[in-house]
Design an enzyme around this catalytic site. Structure first.
Site, PDB file in Angstrom:
ATOM      1  N   HIS A  61       0.825  -1.224   0.000  1.00 20.05           N
ATOM      2  CA  HIS A  61       0.000   0.000   0.000  1.00 20.05           C
ATOM      3  C   HIS A  61       0.853   1.265   0.000  1.00 20.05           C
ATOM      4  CE1 HIS A  61       0.208   0.110   4.533  1.00 20.05           C
ATOM      5  NE2 HIS A  61       0.085   1.393   4.325  1.00 20.05           N
ATOM      6  N   ASP A 108       0.309  -7.569   1.710  1.00 18.55           N
ATOM      7  CA  ASP A 108       0.722  -6.157   1.697  1.00 18.55           C
ATOM      8  C   ASP A 108       2.255  -6.032   1.642  1.00 18.55           C
ATOM      9  OD1 ASP A 108       0.538  -3.417   1.777  1.00 18.55           O
ATOM     10  OD2 ASP A 108       0.004  -3.286   3.911  1.00 18.55           O
ATOM     11  N   GLN A 197       0.428   5.931  11.436  1.00 16.70           N
ATOM     12  CA  GLN A 197       0.528   6.366  10.044  1.00 16.70           C
ATOM     13  C   GLN A 197       1.927   6.893   9.748  1.00 16.70           C
ATOM     14  OE1 GLN A 197      -2.506   6.106  11.348  1.00 16.70           O
ATOM     15  NE2 GLN A 197      -3.000   4.803   9.602  1.00 16.70           N
ATOM     16  N   GLY A 198       2.492   6.430   8.640  1.00 12.07           N
ATOM     17  CA  GLY A 198       3.849   6.822   8.270  1.00 12.07           C
ATOM     18  C   GLY A 198       4.872   5.749   8.633  1.00 12.07           C
ATOM     19  N   ASP A 199       4.490   4.838   9.540  1.00 13.27           N
ATOM     20  CA  ASP A 199       5.379   3.727   9.904  1.00 13.27           C
ATOM     21  C   ASP A 199       5.198   2.553   8.946  1.00 13.27           C
ATOM     22  OD1 ASP A 199       6.567   4.882  12.194  1.00 13.27           O
ATOM     23  OD2 ASP A 199       4.797   4.379  13.392  1.00 13.27           O
ATOM     24  N   SER A 200       4.113   2.524   8.202  1.00 14.08           N
ATOM     25  CA  SER A 200       3.828   1.429   7.279  1.00 14.08           C
ATOM     26  C   SER A 200       5.007   1.127   6.380  1.00 14.08           C
ATOM     27  CB  SER A 200       2.651   1.781   6.374  1.00 14.08           C
ATOM     28  OG  SER A 200       1.475   1.464   7.030  1.00 14.08           O
TER      29      SER A 200
HETATM   30  N1  ARG Z   1      -1.361   2.040   7.461  1.00  9.43           N
HETATM   31  C1  ARG Z   1      -0.482   2.816   8.251  1.00  9.43           C
HETATM   32  C2  ARG Z   1       0.569   3.476   7.360  1.00  9.43           C
HETATM   33  O1  ARG Z   1       0.326   3.563   6.168  1.00  9.43           O
HETATM   34  C3  ARG Z   1       0.087   2.060   9.417  1.00  9.43           C
HETATM   35  C4  ARG Z   1      -0.932   1.924  10.467  1.00  9.43           C
HETATM   36  C5  ARG Z   1      -0.489   1.160  11.642  1.00  9.43           C
HETATM   37  N2  ARG Z   1      -1.512   1.299  12.605  1.00  9.43           N
HETATM   38  C6  ARG Z   1      -1.431   0.843  13.858  1.00  9.43           C
HETATM   39  N3  ARG Z   1      -2.395   1.105  14.675  1.00  9.43           N
HETATM   40  N4  ARG Z   1      -0.414   0.143  14.233  1.00  9.43           N
HETATM   41  O2  ARG Z   1       1.543   4.063   7.797  1.00  9.43           O
END
Ligand code: ARG
Length: 253
Positions: A61, A108, A197-200
């Site tokens: 993603h 993913d 968000q941003g860690d993905s």
């Molecule tokens: N989808 C998020 C990203 O794009 C990562 C989300 C992780 N969320 C969590 N609650 N651990 O960075």
């Protein structure tokens, strides 16, 4: 004046408590394989892991819908504002798992091929035989430059957090569409420490192996809403041919 003092007081505390969410600063020397991805304006949007000199593993993603010039890899840089540190690498190919649809449906994973080999040690993938690393309670380290609170800003510095693997039954209970063969969830039932968000796309590590990739979750660090990660051992077979392939331009005898 009072308002200003109160505001300063709150931002002061926030700055002191906020990290990944609930983590602490991590050093790039101790984790040289962690990288971040920037868009064509130089803004960080995801994380990644060096898994071979010219290959970076990230989340599908993070790579989906981006052209090659909309993704660059920044390696060897702990502080996003330190322009002198590390290297910025150009991406020459993006591989996305062929069954990927959306993060919460699994698969993913994506692999970026770089123009040049990076001068940093790659991290080996967890293999199918590494099931013990995913036992509930196994203490994992997650890394990234993502948000330090659910609606906050992303971090200037690399952060790390320790999160235990949770039982699959718990993950299914809280996320009905959670797929235990392809994912694992980690964190605390009470929340507080989590990726955001941003860690993905960034690494989740134990025993010197990449066991997970940050993928999704409901909000960040919420009670009973742990982070969900790609179960890398399950994808080792799909990833090896891509990761171990010799990139074009390198002529072998
Ligand atoms: N989808 C998020 C990203 O794009 C990562 C989300 C992780 N969320 C969590 N609650 N651990 O960075």
């Amino acid at each position: 004046m009072l308002v200003l003092a109160a505001l300063l007081a709150t931002t002061g505390t926030a700055a002191a408590d906020e990290r990944i969410v609930g983590g602490e600063r991590a050093s790039i020397e101790a984790s040289p394989w962690v990288v971040y991805l920037v868009d064509d304006r130089g803004t960080q949007f995801c994380g990644g892991t060096i898994v071979a000199p010219q290959k970076v593993l990230t989340a599908a993603h993070c790579a989906e819908g981006r052209s090659l010039r909309e993704v660059q890899v920044v390696a060897g840089r702990e502080d996003k504002q330190d322009r002198q540190a590390g290297v910025v690498a150009t991406v020459t190919d993006i591989w996305i798992h062929k069954r990927y649809v959306s993060a919460d449906q699994g698969e993913d994973v994506a692999v970026l091929t770089l123009r040049r080999a990076l001068p940093y040690t790659p991290l080996p993938l967890a293999e199918l035989t590494d099931q013990a690393l995913y036992e509930p309670g196994s203490q994992l380290r997650a890394y990234g430059w993502g948000r330090t609170s659910e609606n906050g800003k992303t971090s200037r510095y690399l952060m790390g957090a320790t999160v235990p693997v949770l039982a699959d039954d718990f993950c299914v209970q809280t996320y009905p569409h959670f797929k235990k063969a392809d994912m694992f969830c980690a964190g605390y039932e009470g929340g507080k420490i989590d990726t955001c968000q941003g860690d993905s796309g960034g690494p989740v590590v134990v025993d010197g192996k990449l066991v997970g990739v940050t993928s999704w979750g409901e909000g960040c660090a919420r009670r009973n809403k742990p982070g969900v990660y790609v179960r890398i051992s399950r994808y080792a077979k799909d990833l090896h041919p891509v990761v171990d392939a010799t990139p074009p331009g390198v002529v072998e005898p």
